[in-house]
Design a protein around this motif. Structure first.
Motif, PDB file in Angstrom:
ATOM      1  N   SER A  77       0.815  -1.203   0.000  1.00  0.00           N
ATOM      2  CA  SER A  77       0.000   0.000   0.000  1.00  0.00           C
ATOM      3  C   SER A  77       0.852   1.257   0.000  1.00  0.00           C
ATOM      4  CB  SER A  77      -0.932   0.006   1.218  1.00  0.00           C
ATOM      5  OG  SER A  77      -1.760  -1.141   1.226  1.00  0.00           O
ATOM      6  N   ILE A  78       2.062   1.173   0.502  1.00  0.00           N
ATOM      7  CA  ILE A  78       3.026   2.278   0.504  1.00  0.00           C
ATOM      8  C   ILE A  78       4.378   1.704   0.108  1.00  0.00           C
ATOM      9  CG2 ILE A  78       1.769   3.583   2.271  1.00  0.00           C
ATOM     10  CD1 ILE A  78       3.797   2.571   4.306  1.00  0.00           C
ATOM     11  N   PRO A  79       5.338   2.558  -0.276  1.00  0.00           N
ATOM     12  CA  PRO A  79       6.686   2.036  -0.562  1.00  0.00           C
ATOM     13  C   PRO A  79       7.263   1.310   0.644  1.00  0.00           C
ATOM     14  CG  PRO A  79       6.469   4.271  -1.380  1.00  0.00           C
ATOM     15  CD  PRO A  79       5.218   3.994  -0.600  1.00  0.00           C
ATOM     16  N   TYR A  80       7.983   0.242   0.391  1.00  0.00           N
ATOM     17  CA  TYR A  80       8.452  -0.626   1.469  1.00  0.00           C
ATOM     18  C   TYR A  80       9.478   0.099   2.328  1.00  0.00           C
ATOM     19  CZ  TYR A  80       9.308  -4.994   3.855  1.00  0.00           C
ATOM     20  OH  TYR A  80       9.378  -5.970   4.802  1.00  0.00           O
ATOM     21  N   THR A  81       9.292   0.017   3.627  1.00  0.00           N
ATOM     22  CA  THR A  81      10.252   0.530   4.594  1.00  0.00           C
ATOM     23  C   THR A  81      10.206  -0.380   5.821  1.00  0.00           C
ATOM     24  OG1 THR A  81      10.893   2.449   5.935  1.00  0.00           O
ATOM     25  CG2 THR A  81       8.547   2.105   5.592  1.00  0.00           C
ATOM     26  N   GLY A  82      11.340  -0.578   6.440  1.00  0.00           N
ATOM     27  CA  GLY A  82      11.434  -1.549   7.521  1.00  0.00           C
ATOM     28  C   GLY A  82      11.215  -0.949   8.890  1.00  0.00           C
ATOM     29  N   VAL A  83      10.027  -1.117   9.443  1.00  0.00           N
ATOM     30  CA  VAL A  83       9.730  -0.758  10.832  1.00  0.00           C
ATOM     31  C   VAL A  83       9.010  -1.934  11.461  1.00  0.00           C
ATOM     32  CG1 VAL A  83       9.626   1.726  10.443  1.00  0.00           C
ATOM     33  CG2 VAL A  83       7.571   0.365  10.171  1.00  0.00           C
ATOM     34  N   PRO A  84       9.230  -2.213  12.740  1.00  0.00           N
ATOM     35  CA  PRO A  84       8.557  -3.350  13.384  1.00  0.00           C
ATOM     36  C   PRO A  84       7.091  -3.062  13.654  1.00  0.00           C
ATOM     37  CG  PRO A  84       9.925  -2.189  14.967  1.00  0.00           C
ATOM     38  CD  PRO A  84      10.186  -1.549  13.641  1.00  0.00           C
ATOM     39  N   LEU A  85       6.301  -4.111  13.690  1.00  0.00           N
ATOM     40  CA  LEU A  85       4.891  -4.005  14.063  1.00  0.00           C
ATOM     41  C   LEU A  85       4.813  -3.958  15.593  1.00  0.00           C
ATOM     42  CD1 LEU A  85       2.007  -3.975  12.944  1.00  0.00           C
ATOM     43  CD2 LEU A  85       1.972  -6.455  13.152  1.00  0.00           C
ATOM     44  N   PRO A  86       4.288  -2.877  16.169  1.00  0.00           N
ATOM     45  CA  PRO A  86       4.306  -2.721  17.633  1.00  0.00           C
ATOM     46  C   PRO A  86       3.664  -3.899  18.353  1.00  0.00           C
ATOM     47  CG  PRO A  86       3.623  -0.679  16.584  1.00  0.00           C
ATOM     48  CD  PRO A  86       3.670  -1.713  15.505  1.00  0.00           C
ATOM     49  N   PHE A  87       4.351  -4.376  19.408  1.00  0.00           N
ATOM     50  CA  PHE A  87       3.910  -5.443  20.310  1.00  0.00           C
ATOM     51  C   PHE A  87       3.911  -6.824  19.657  1.00  0.00           C
ATOM     52  CE2 PHE A  87       1.251  -1.633  21.162  1.00  0.00           C
ATOM     53  CZ  PHE A  87       1.913  -1.193  22.293  1.00  0.00           C
ATOM     54  N   ILE A  88       4.156  -6.921  18.365  1.00  0.00           N
ATOM     55  CA  ILE A  88       4.067  -8.204  17.679  1.00  0.00           C
ATOM     56  C   ILE A  88       5.409  -8.619  17.096  1.00  0.00           C
ATOM     57  CG2 ILE A  88       2.976  -9.429  15.751  1.00  0.00           C
ATOM     58  CD1 ILE A  88       0.462  -7.849  16.248  1.00  0.00           C
ATOM     59  N   SER A  89       6.105  -7.718  16.416  1.00  0.00           N
ATOM     60  CA  SER A  89       7.377  -8.067  15.796  1.00  0.00           C
ATOM     61  C   SER A  89       8.446  -8.321  16.851  1.00  0.00           C
ATOM     62  CB  SER A  89       7.838  -6.953  14.851  1.00  0.00           C
ATOM     63  OG  SER A  89       6.951  -6.821  13.759  1.00  0.00           O
ATOM     64  N   PHE A  90       9.461  -9.086  16.460  1.00  0.00           N
ATOM     65  CA  PHE A  90      10.602  -9.315  17.344  1.00  0.00           C
ATOM     66  C   PHE A  90      11.423  -8.034  17.443  1.00  0.00           C
ATOM     67  CE2 PHE A  90      15.125 -10.259  17.770  1.00  0.00           C
ATOM     68  CZ  PHE A  90      15.137 -10.993  18.947  1.00  0.00           C
ATOM     69  N   GLY A  91      11.864  -7.718  18.665  1.00  0.00           N
ATOM     70  CA  GLY A  91      12.694  -6.532  18.868  1.00  0.00           C
ATOM     71  C   GLY A  91      12.663  -6.111  20.320  1.00  0.00           C
ATOM     72  N   GLY A  92      13.834  -5.996  20.922  1.00  0.00           N
ATOM     73  CA  GLY A  92      13.894  -5.653  22.333  1.00  0.00           C
ATOM     74  C   GLY A  92      13.633  -4.187  22.600  1.00  0.00           C
ATOM     75  N   SER A  93      14.344  -3.295  21.907  1.00  0.00           N
ATOM     76  CA  SER A  93      14.193  -1.859  22.150  1.00  0.00           C
ATOM     77  C   SER A  93      12.782  -1.396  21.838  1.00  0.00           C
ATOM     78  CB  SER A  93      15.201  -1.084  21.300  1.00  0.00           C
ATOM     79  OG  SER A  93      16.523  -1.515  21.549  1.00  0.00           O
ATOM     80  N   SER A  94      12.263  -1.823  20.690  1.00  0.00           N
ATOM     81  CA  SER A  94      10.926  -1.396  20.293  1.00  0.00           C
ATOM     82  C   SER A  94       9.873  -1.880  21.281  1.00  0.00           C
ATOM     83  CB  SER A  94      10.623  -1.923  18.885  1.00  0.00           C
ATOM     84  OG  SER A  94       9.298  -1.632  18.510  1.00  0.00           O
ATOM     85  N   LEU A  95       9.973  -3.122  21.731  1.00  0.00           N
ATOM     86  CA  LEU A  95       8.958  -3.678  22.615  1.00  0.00           C
ATOM     87  C   LEU A  95       8.990  -3.024  23.991  1.00  0.00           C
ATOM     88  CD1 LEU A  95       6.721  -5.715  23.047  1.00  0.00           C
ATOM     89  CD2 LEU A  95       8.455  -7.412  23.667  1.00  0.00           C
ATOM     90  N   VAL A  96      10.172  -2.880  24.571  1.00  0.00           N
ATOM     91  CA  VAL A  96      10.274  -2.311  25.919  1.00  0.00           C
ATOM     92  C   VAL A  96       9.822  -0.858  25.928  1.00  0.00           C
ATOM     93  CG1 VAL A  96      11.864  -1.731  27.776  1.00  0.00           C
ATOM     94  CG2 VAL A  96      12.078  -3.921  26.614  1.00  0.00           C
ATOM     95  N   VAL A  97      10.267  -0.073  24.948  1.00  0.00           N
ATOM     96  CA  VAL A  97       9.888   1.342  24.907  1.00  0.00           C
ATOM     97  C   VAL A  97       8.395   1.490  24.636  1.00  0.00           C
ATOM     98  CG1 VAL A  97      10.255   3.524  23.714  1.00  0.00           C
ATOM     99  CG2 VAL A  97      12.197   2.064  24.236  1.00  0.00           C
ATOM    100  N   SER A  98       7.853   0.659  23.754  1.00  0.00           N
ATOM    101  CA  SER A  98       6.413   0.736  23.471  1.00  0.00           C
ATOM    102  C   SER A  98       5.592   0.376  24.709  1.00  0.00           C
ATOM    103  CB  SER A  98       6.063  -0.193  22.316  1.00  0.00           C
ATOM    104  OG  SER A  98       6.736   0.176  21.135  1.00  0.00           O
TER     105      SER A  98
END
Length: 548
Positions: free
Chosen positions: A480-501
Motif C-alpha cells: 500500500s506504501i513504498p516498502y520501509t522496515g519498521v517493526p509491528l508494535p507489540f508483535i514483531s521481534f525486537g527488544g528496544s521497540s517492545l520495551v519502549v512501546s
C-alpha cells in the motif's frame, strides 16, 4: 378528648417551656446510657418508667452532667493526621482568595417592608450607586505559572486504569509472542539448533516490557515534565553516538551493541522522549504556539535536528513516524493552520529529496511495479504478497507457513504481518487491524478527556506514534506504501521497540487514571436517544416546511 388535644397543643408551643419539656422527650445516646450503667437508662426514661415501669425492676440512678461529659470523651474517635500543604502553596492560595473576596460583589440585602421601607430603599440605592462594583481580576502570567507549579506539587487521587486499553495491549503482546515463535522456528533451528531460541529472547524482552509498563503506570505522568529536558539531551547524545560507534545492519546504522547479546536502538527511545518533551514545551507556550517566532520556528528547529540525525542513520521509517507524531501534537496544541501547512510542504520536499537517494529510489520503483525484479529489490515485497495471497480467508494453519522457510526475508521482524496472513488468513489480519483501531480509539479518547493540556498532548503523541508505526508496517507488507522496515508494535521481534512501546503504554494507562468522565458519553444510551430524538424533530420540521 378535643379539649385535651388542644390543651396539649398549647403546652407544646415554643413559648411554653414547661409544655415543650413535657411534649419533647429528652433523647440520649444508647452508648452513653450503657456507660452510665443501663441498657437504655436516663433521667427522662426513669421518669417515664415511674408511669409504665414493670414491678420488681429497681429504679435507675440519675447520672450527673460531668459523668456524661467524661463518657463522651471516651467515645471520641481519634482523628487522622492530615497532610499539610507547603508554606509557599498556602501563601499563594491565601493571596488569590483574598483578591477574589475583595473583588466579589456584596451579598444581596433582604427586602424590607413597613412604613420606612421606601426611605430605606432610597438610602440603599444611593449607597450602591456611590460604590463601584469591581470585577474579579484576571491572574497575571506570573501567578498562572506559580499556580501551575503548585498543581504539580499537590497530591491527586488516582482512579482506575483504562481496562480496555490494557486488555488490547496485552492481547497484542500475547499474540505477538505466539507469532514470533511460529515465524522464527525454522530460522532458529537452522542457525542455533534450537527452534525456540529467538522466542526465548523475545519472551525475556516481553517480561522487561511488562515491568516497564507497570512502573510507568504507577508514576504520575506530570512528574515526567521535570526530566523531559534532561531526557531530550540524553537522547540527542545517543543519536550522535550511534553515528560514530553504531553497528550497521540491513543497510542502516541504528544499533548500539553491548556484547554479543544486548543491542539497543536509540531511535526507539527518541520516540518516547520527544513526545514527553514536546508535550511539556507546547503546554508551556500556551497561545504563543500560534505565533511564528515563538511557536513554529522553534518547533521546526527542534524536530528538524532530531529528524536529521535519524535520517543520517538511514532510517526513513522511524523519521516518518517521529514527524507525524510531532505534527499531530503541534496541531492539537492549537497551531496556526496556514503556518502548519507551509511547514508541512517544506518538510515534504525535504523527505522527497531523501526518498530519491540510494536504495530508497529502487524501493519507489518497486512500489510502482511490485512484480518487477522479484529476485532483487522487490524480493521481500513479492514474497510478502505471495504469503498473503496463499493464506486465503482462514490461512494454512498456525505454524504451517512456507514462506518462513527461507523464502521471505526477516519473517519474524518486518514481515511478520505477511506470516500472519499466510497462517491465519484474512481473519487473523483483520483481527490485528481491529485491535490497533481499538487502541487508537482508546488513546485518542484519553487525549480528549484528560483535564490538563500536557496530558492531552502526551496521549495524542504516544497514540499517534503507535498507530502510525502499525500502519506503516502493514502498508509495507501489503504494497500500500513504498516498502520501509519498521517493526509491528507489540508483535514483531525486537527488544528496544517492545520495551519502549510498553513503557509508553504505561504512561497512557497512568493518564487514564485521571480522566474526567463526561455526563453523557458519546455512545451511551442517553446520548443516542437524544440524537435520535433531535434527528426526528429536524425531519419533522423539514416535512412541515416542504408541505407549507
Amino acid at each position: 378528648m378535643p379539649d385535651e388535644r388542644q390543651r396539649q397543643a398549647r403546652q407544646a408551643r415554643p413559648g411554653n417551656q414547661e409544655g415543650r419539656r413535657k411534649a419533647l422527650p429528652h433523647l440520649r445516646s444508647p452508648a452513653l446510657e450503657a456507660l452510665a450503667g443501663g441498657d437504655g437508662a436516663g433521667q427522662g426514661q426513669s421518669e417515664r418508667g415511674k408511669r409504665g415501669q414493670p414491678a420488681g425492676r429497681p429504679p435507675r440512678k440519675p447520672v450527673s452532667s460531668q459523668a456524661y461529659l467524661a463518657a463522651e470523651e471516651q467515645l471520641k474517635v481519634p482523628s487522622l493526621a492530615r497532610k499539610k500543604l507547603p508554606a509557599r502553596a498556602v501563601r499563594l492560595l491565601d493571596g488569590v482568595l483574598d483578591r477574589v473576596e475583595q473583588a466579589a460583589p456584596a451579598p444581596a440585602r433582604p427586602q424590607r417592608s413597613g412604613l420606612t421601607a421606601g426611605w430605606r430603599r432610597r438610602l440603599l440605592a444611593e449607597e450602591e450607586s456611590a460604590t463601584v462594583t469591581a470585577t474579579p481580576p484576571e491572574l497575571s502570567e506570573e501567578e498562572q505559572r506559580r499556580l501551575e507549579e503548585l498543581e504539580m506539587r499537590l497530591p491527586r487521587v488516582a482512579g482506575k486504569v483504562d481496562h480496555w486499553l490494557l486488555i488490547v495491549v496485552l492481547a497484542l503482546l500475547c499474540f505477538g509472542l505466539v507469532m514470533v515463535y511460529s515465524a522464527s522456528s525454522f530460522i532458529s533451528a537452522s542457525l542455533y539448533g534450537d527452534a525456540s531460541y529467538i522466542f526465548q529472547r523475545e519472551l525475556l524482552w516481553a517480561v522487561l516490557g511488562v515491568i516497564a509498563m507497570l512502573v510507568t503506570m504507577h508514576i504520575d505522568y506530570r512528574l515526567w515534565r521535570r526530566f523531559s529536558l534532561i531526557g531530550m539531551l540524553l537522547a540527542l547524545a545517543l543519536l550522535v553516538l550511534v553515528l560514530k560507534f553504531g553497528t550497521s545492519a540491513y543497510g542502516a546504522t541504528r544499533w548500539l551493541t553491548f556484547g554479543s547479546f544486548i543491542s539497543f536502538q536509540p531511535s526507539e527511545l527518541v520516540k518516547l522522549v520527544l513526545a514527553l518533551y514536546i508535550a511539556d514545551w507546547l503546554a508551556r507556550k500556551g497561545k504563543q504556539v500560534r505565533t511564528f517566532l515563538y511557536g513554529l520556528a522553534p518547533f521546526v528547529i527542534l524536530v528538524g535536528v532530531v529528524l536529521g540525525l535519524v535520517l543520517l542513520e538511514k532510517d526513513m521509517g522511524t523519521a516518518v513516524i517521529i514527524a507525524v507524531a510531532a505534527t499531530a501534537m503541534f496541531f492539537s496544541a492549537g497551531a496556526n493552520i496556514a503556518q502548519l501547512l507551509l511547514a508541512l510542504a517544506c518538510g515534504g520536499l525535504v523527505f522527497l529529496t531523501q526518498a530519491f537517494r540510494g536504495y530508497r529510489y529502487f524501493r519507489l520503483l518497486g512500489f510502482l511495479d511490485p512484480f518487477r525484479d522479484v529476485t532483487g529489490i522487490n524480493l521481500q515485497l513479492y514474497q510478502s504478497l505471495l504469503a498473503l495471497g496463499s493464506g486465503g480467508w482462514f490461512g494454512l494453519g498456525l505454524g504451517a507457513s512456507r514462506q518462513k522457510t527461507g523464502y521471505l526475508p526477516l519473517p519474524y521482524i518486518d514481515s511478520i504481518f505477511a506470516i500472519i496472513g499466510e497462517e491465519l488468513g484474512f481473519i487473523g489480519c483483520a483481527t490485528v487491524m481491529l485491535l490497533f483501531l481499538w487502541l487508537a480509539f482508546r488513546g485518542f479518547r484519553l487525549a480528549r478527556r484528560t483535564p490538563d493540556l500536557y496530558g492531552s498532548l502526551l496521549a495524542t503523541g504516544i497514540t499517534t506514534w503507535l498507530v502510525v508505526q502499525a500502519m506503516i508496517n502493514i502498508g509495507s507488507s501489503t504494497a500500500s506504501i513504498p516498502y520501509t522496515g519498521v517493526p509491528l508494535p507489540f508483535i514483531s521481534f525486537g527488544g528496544s521497540s517492545l520495551v519502549v512501546s510498553m513503557a509508553a503504554v504505561g504512561v497512557l494507562l497512568n493518564i487514564s487514571r485521571y480522566v474526567q468522565e463526561p455526563d453523557d458519553p458519546l455512545f451511551s444510551r442517553r446520548t443516542l436517544e437524544l440524537r435520535l430524538k433531535r434527528s426526528r424533530q429536524r425531519a419533522a420540521a423539514r416535512t412541515r416546511q416542504s408541505a407549507s
